[in-house]
Design an enzyme around this catalytic site. Structure first.
Site, PDB file in Angstrom:
ATOM      1  N   ALA A 100      50.892  18.154  40.820  1.00 54.32           N
ATOM      2  CA  ALA A 100      51.820  17.529  41.956  1.00 54.32           C
ATOM      3  C   ALA A 100      52.552  18.672  42.647  1.00 54.32           C
ATOM      4  O   ALA A 100      53.141  19.633  42.070  1.00 54.32           O
ATOM      5  CB  ALA A 100      53.005  16.418  41.489  1.00 54.32           C
ATOM      6  N   ASP A 101      52.735  18.513  43.871  1.00 52.34           N
ATOM      7  CA  ASP A 101      53.512  19.235  44.758  1.00 52.34           C
ATOM      8  C   ASP A 101      54.845  18.702  45.142  1.00 52.34           C
ATOM      9  O   ASP A 101      55.872  19.387  45.595  1.00 52.34           O
ATOM     10  CB  ASP A 101      52.871  19.766  46.418  1.00 52.34           C
ATOM     11  N   ARG A 102      54.947  17.201  45.240  1.00 50.77           N
ATOM     12  CA  ARG A 102      56.262  16.826  45.457  1.00 50.77           C
ATOM     13  C   ARG A 102      55.957  15.301  45.113  1.00 50.77           C
ATOM     14  O   ARG A 102      54.959  14.536  45.273  1.00 50.77           O
ATOM     15  CB  ARG A 102      56.648  16.739  47.033  1.00 50.77           C
TER      16      ARG A 102
END
Length: 356
Positions: free
Chosen positions: A248-250
């Site tokens: 995940a990036d966010r």
């Protein structure tokens, strides 16, 4: 020997240029925060944790070469230096939250130290120590994520049965300080002798799966197979996939998760086929300031990335292009849970952040 995406020490910061993998293994020296901004923006270094670490260490590198006196003016100048460097760095890849969190952390820390009338040389030493600790801290975090994720996946299978995992993009040593997040879960399963096979998607248009994840799997002798991005649903139908595990990036407050483009469609297919879908990410990737995925800024990249491969145009002249780098997977599709170093949580039941 473990892969290193980041090398730091003796006044030098080097990154493994991931644009050249797997054909060439080339380390490039970064001499400034601006060098780091360029490397992050052009994806010579990528992966939300690695972006934050490289950005922070580039500031540390510049900070280590500064000379300060005990004057209040020098303390103020150091404070302004930290703020300007991090404000610039966090613009390189806006979707990844980790660099923004690092910026917030060290700007606040500098402000606290200045407010307490700490002298500039002491502030400098304090910040350098905390910045340089990020490498070791990230590896420890990733190994904890690996253990927690492996335990959760194995709890869902019978007896000592080995598992088959599908993953997307690259979430391993090349995306972090070492070991990895989703690929850390896979490494943990492999070390436990409970991994039968891993499938990785090519991850167009930058081919992080084909170039980087496949590279890591071969390097570590983990049994793996590469898929085209469009093959995930058929794989789940035809093969016994135990779980899908992605990075995940966010991750935002309601559990919606931004990750590499193509993640959303895998989550839909996993839901249809009853395959547990997991997101593996350090707690620093969770952004409780945003209520839902609708508030996440999605980076859109150049059409050149789709139109050309190694300088050769592969798309018809005159065609348009839409090239978002990320998509958002709704929390209800993250059926396995969100794997962090603190445990595995239901996507829509994230706890309050831990105390620092």
């Amino acid at each position: 020997m473990s892969l290193e995406a980041i090398r730091y020490g003796n006044g030098r910061l080097e990154i493994l240029n991931q644009l050249l993998l797997p054909a060439e293994t080339v380390y490039e020296e970064l001499k400034s925060a601006n060098d780091a901004w360029q490397a992050i923006r052009t994806m010579k270094v990528r992966g939300a944790p690695a972006i934050a670490i490289v950005g922070t260490l580039s500031v540390a590198l510049e900070l280590s070469k500064q000379s300060y006196s005990d004057s209040a003016e020098d303390a103020s100048q150091l404070q302004e230096f930290i703020q300007s460097k991090f404000d610039h760095l966090k613009t390189a890849r806006p979707t990844a939250v980790n660099i923004a969190d690092a910026a917030k952390r060290f700007k606040l820390r500098a402000n606290e130290l200045v407010s307490s009338e700490t002298t500039a040389p002491v502030i400098q030493r304090t910040l350098l120590s905390e910045m340089e600790a990020m490498l070791a801290d990230d590896v420890a975090t990733n190994k904890a994520i690996g253990r927690e994720g492996a335990r959760s996946i194995l709890d869902k299978v019978e007896g000592d049965k080995k598992v088959v995992i599908l993953t997307h993009c690259n979430t391993g040593s090349l995306a972090t300080a070492g070991y990895g997040t989703a690929l850390g879960v896979i490494r943990s399963l492999h070390e436990m002798g409970r991994l039968e096979h891993v499938y990785c998607t090519e991850t167009r248009p930058y081919n992080q799966g084909a170039r980087l994840t496949a590279y890591e799997l071969v390097h570590d002798r983990i049994p793996g197979t590469l898929l085209c991005d469009s093959m995930g649903a058929l794989l789940m139908k035809e093969r016994s996939v135990s779980a899908v595990v992605v990075g995940a990036d966010r991750v935002v407050a309601n559990g919606d998760t931004a990750n590499k483009i193509g993640t959303y469609q895998l989550a839909i297919a996993a839901k249809y086929h009853g395959v547990p879908f997991y997101v593996a990410a350090p707690w620093s990737t969770i952004d409780l300031r945003l209520a839902s995925g609708d508030e996440i800024t999605i980076e859109e990249r150049s059409s050149e990335e789709m139109f050309y491969v190694k300088g050769q145009r592969v798309a018809a002249e005159g065609i348009g292009c839409w090239n978002p780098a990320f998509d958002v997977t709704p929390a209800e599709l993250i059926t396995g849970g969100i794997i962090t170093e603190l445990g595995v949580f239901k996507a829509d039941e994230l706890p309050s952040p831990p105390a620092d």
